[in-house]
Design an enzyme around this catalytic site. Structure first.
Site, PDB file in Angstrom:
ATOM      1  CG  ASN A 149     -23.261 -13.955  -6.870  1.00  0.00           C
ATOM      2  OD1 ASN A 149     -23.190 -15.175  -7.040  1.00  0.00           O
ATOM      3  ND2 ASN A 149     -22.224 -13.145  -7.056  1.00  0.00           N
ATOM      4  CD1 TRP A 150     -27.386 -17.612  -2.950  1.00  0.00           C
ATOM      5  CD2 TRP A 150     -27.399 -19.847  -3.110  1.00  0.00           C
ATOM      6  NE1 TRP A 150     -28.635 -18.041  -2.608  1.00  0.00           N
ATOM      7  CE2 TRP A 150     -28.677 -19.406  -2.697  1.00  0.00           C
ATOM      8  CE3 TRP A 150     -27.183 -21.211  -3.279  1.00  0.00           C
ATOM      9  CZ2 TRP A 150     -29.737 -20.300  -2.461  1.00  0.00           C
ATOM     10  CZ3 TRP A 150     -28.219 -22.092  -3.040  1.00  0.00           C
ATOM     11  CH2 TRP A 150     -29.478 -21.638  -2.632  1.00  0.00           C
ATOM     12  CE  LYS A 151     -20.050 -12.653  -3.583  1.00  0.00           C
ATOM     13  NZ  LYS A 151     -19.055 -11.624  -3.696  1.00  0.00           N
ATOM     14  CG  HIS A 196     -19.413 -11.292  -9.992  1.00  0.00           C
ATOM     15  ND1 HIS A 196     -18.298 -11.187  -9.190  1.00  0.00           N
ATOM     16  CD2 HIS A 196     -20.473 -10.958  -9.209  1.00  0.00           C
ATOM     17  CE1 HIS A 196     -18.679 -10.805  -7.979  1.00  0.00           C
ATOM     18  NE2 HIS A 196     -19.994 -10.661  -7.962  1.00  0.00           N
ATOM     19  CD  GLU A 251     -16.528 -12.364  -6.206  1.00  0.00           C
ATOM     20  OE1 GLU A 251     -17.189 -13.394  -6.439  1.00  0.00           O
ATOM     21  OE2 GLU A 251     -16.805 -11.581  -5.266  1.00  0.00           O
ATOM     22  CD  GLU A 288     -22.305  -6.974  -8.345  1.00  0.00           C
ATOM     23  OE1 GLU A 288     -23.012  -7.234  -7.389  1.00  0.00           O
ATOM     24  OE2 GLU A 288     -21.495  -7.776  -8.840  1.00  0.00           O
ATOM     25  N   GLY A 315     -18.305  -7.374  -1.116  1.00  0.00           N
ATOM     26  CA  GLY A 315     -17.813  -8.205  -0.017  1.00  0.00           C
ATOM     27  C   GLY A 315     -16.966  -7.447   0.990  1.00  0.00           C
ATOM     28  CB  SER A 325     -21.408  -4.026   1.012  1.00  0.00           C
ATOM     29  OG  SER A 325     -20.159  -4.693   0.911  1.00  0.00           O
ATOM     30  N   GLY A 351     -24.786 -10.402  -2.491  1.00  0.00           N
ATOM     31  CA  GLY A 351     -23.875 -11.517  -2.219  1.00  0.00           C
ATOM     32  C   GLY A 351     -24.088 -12.051  -0.815  1.00  0.00           C
ATOM     33  N   GLY A 352     -23.249 -11.611   0.108  1.00  0.00           N
ATOM     34  CA  GLY A 352     -23.262 -12.138   1.478  1.00  0.00           C
ATOM     35  C   GLY A 352     -24.639 -12.183   2.119  1.00  0.00           C
TER      36      GLY A 352
HETATM   37  C1  PEP Z   1     -21.765  -9.815  -5.398  1.00  0.00           C
HETATM   38  O1  PEP Z   1     -20.984 -10.735  -5.247  1.00  0.00           O
HETATM   39  O2  PEP Z   1     -22.343  -9.664  -6.480  1.00  0.00           O
HETATM   40  C2  PEP Z   1     -22.010  -8.914  -4.261  1.00  0.00           C
HETATM   41  C3  PEP Z   1     -22.676  -7.816  -4.452  1.00  0.00           C
HETATM   42  O3  PEP Z   1     -21.476  -9.301  -3.051  1.00  0.00           O
HETATM   43  P1  PEP Z   1     -21.716  -8.583  -1.627  1.00  0.00           P
HETATM   44  O4  PEP Z   1     -23.192  -8.266  -1.522  1.00  0.00           O
HETATM   45  O5  PEP Z   1     -21.289  -9.614  -0.630  1.00  0.00           O
HETATM   46  O6  PEP Z   1     -20.885  -7.366  -1.606  1.00  0.00           O
END
Ligand code: PEP
Length: 252
Positions: free
Chosen positions: A10-12, A97, A99, A168, A174, A212, A233-234
């Site tokens: 997930n590039w956000k 999600h 966010e 999640e 994040g 994470s 994500g990251g």
């Molecule tokens: C996400 O945004 O779905 C996610 C899991 O982010 P991260 O891996 O950065 O925690």
């Protein structure tokens, strides 16, 4: 039945034409020489769907989106419809999600409507569910996750077998703080049981973990019996890290 693992990035709201090309070319090149045993997808920002589609041509990496309108079409300025995603051969789209729930006020009902809209267009919704830290501390984790997933299952009925679920925990997204494999497995088992109550096929839908996940902790998380992959994500923004997570799915 063994479920094939699924690793999705997930590039956000990250990327640029230049950065996307470098990232996808590095991923595709590596996977062409060393094919993954898991399915791999990237959920890119809407303006880059056309670019990503072109870059992914001939690759095993599947194209995904991050959000969709719950409406079919019309006067919804700024929204992107499921039909539009379909025009770009999008195979998966995140819904719910944290966010979006947190910053855009998306309710369970909105998330369910989006999931249904995607299914109507042949796109797989990746339904994100998860509790906040306060909810975990109040021992509400299973109840919150069951409520969020239940809203989608009630809406989509027999199509439950065509969704993907991503657990999640909000406090892990994040933050660098990951649920322990045991904590995650416990929630995943609950999700699996809820899906199994719908049908035997629904019980087999992939249930991903996100929050994470990185090159260092992926193998242990992916080794859990009910963790079928990761939503990343990251770590999905750096080709070597993303590739290491994909490799971790191989050694289960
Ligand atoms: C996400 O945004 O779905 C996610 C899991 O982010 P991260 O891996 O950065 O925690």
């Amino acid at each position: 039945m063994t479920r094939q693992k699924f690793v999705a990035g997930n590039w956000k709201m990250n990327g640029s034409l230049q950065a996307n090309a470098a990232l996808l070319q590095a991923i595709c090149r590596a996977l062409a020489t060393d094919p993954p045993v898991c399915r791999v997808a990237v959920a890119v920002p809407a303006p880059y769907l056309a670019q990503a589609r072109q870059l992914l041509e001939g690759s095993v990496v599947e194209l995904g989106a991050q959000d969709v309108s719950r409406h079919e079409q019309g006067a919804y300025t700024g929204e992107v419809s499921a039909a539009m995603l379909g025009d770009f051969a999008v195979r998966h789209c995140l819904v719910g999600h944290s966010e979006r729930r947190q910053y855009h006020g998306e309710t369970d009902a909105v998330v369910a409507a989006k999931a249904q809209r995607l299914l109507a267009h042949g796109i797989t919704p990746i339904v994100c569910v998860g509790e906040t830290l306060a909810e975990r501390e109040a021992a509400q984790t299973q109840a919150v996750v069951a409520r969020q997933l239940g809203a989608v299952l009630d809406q989509v009925g027999a199509d439950a077998e065509r969704i993907i679920v991503a657990y999640e925990p909000v406090w892990a997204i994040g933050t660098g703080r990951t649920a322990s494999p045991q904590e995650a497995q416990q929630v995943h088992a609950g999700v699996r049981a809820q899906l199994a109550a719908v049908s035997a096929l629904a019980a087999q839908v992939p249930v991903l973990y996100g929050g994470s996940m990185n090159a260092g902790n992926a193998a242990e998380l992916l080794a859990q019996p009910d963790i079928d992959g990761g939503l990343i994500g990251g770590a999905a923004l750096k080709a070597p890290d993303f590739l290491k997570i994909i490799s971790a799915a191989r050694i289960q």
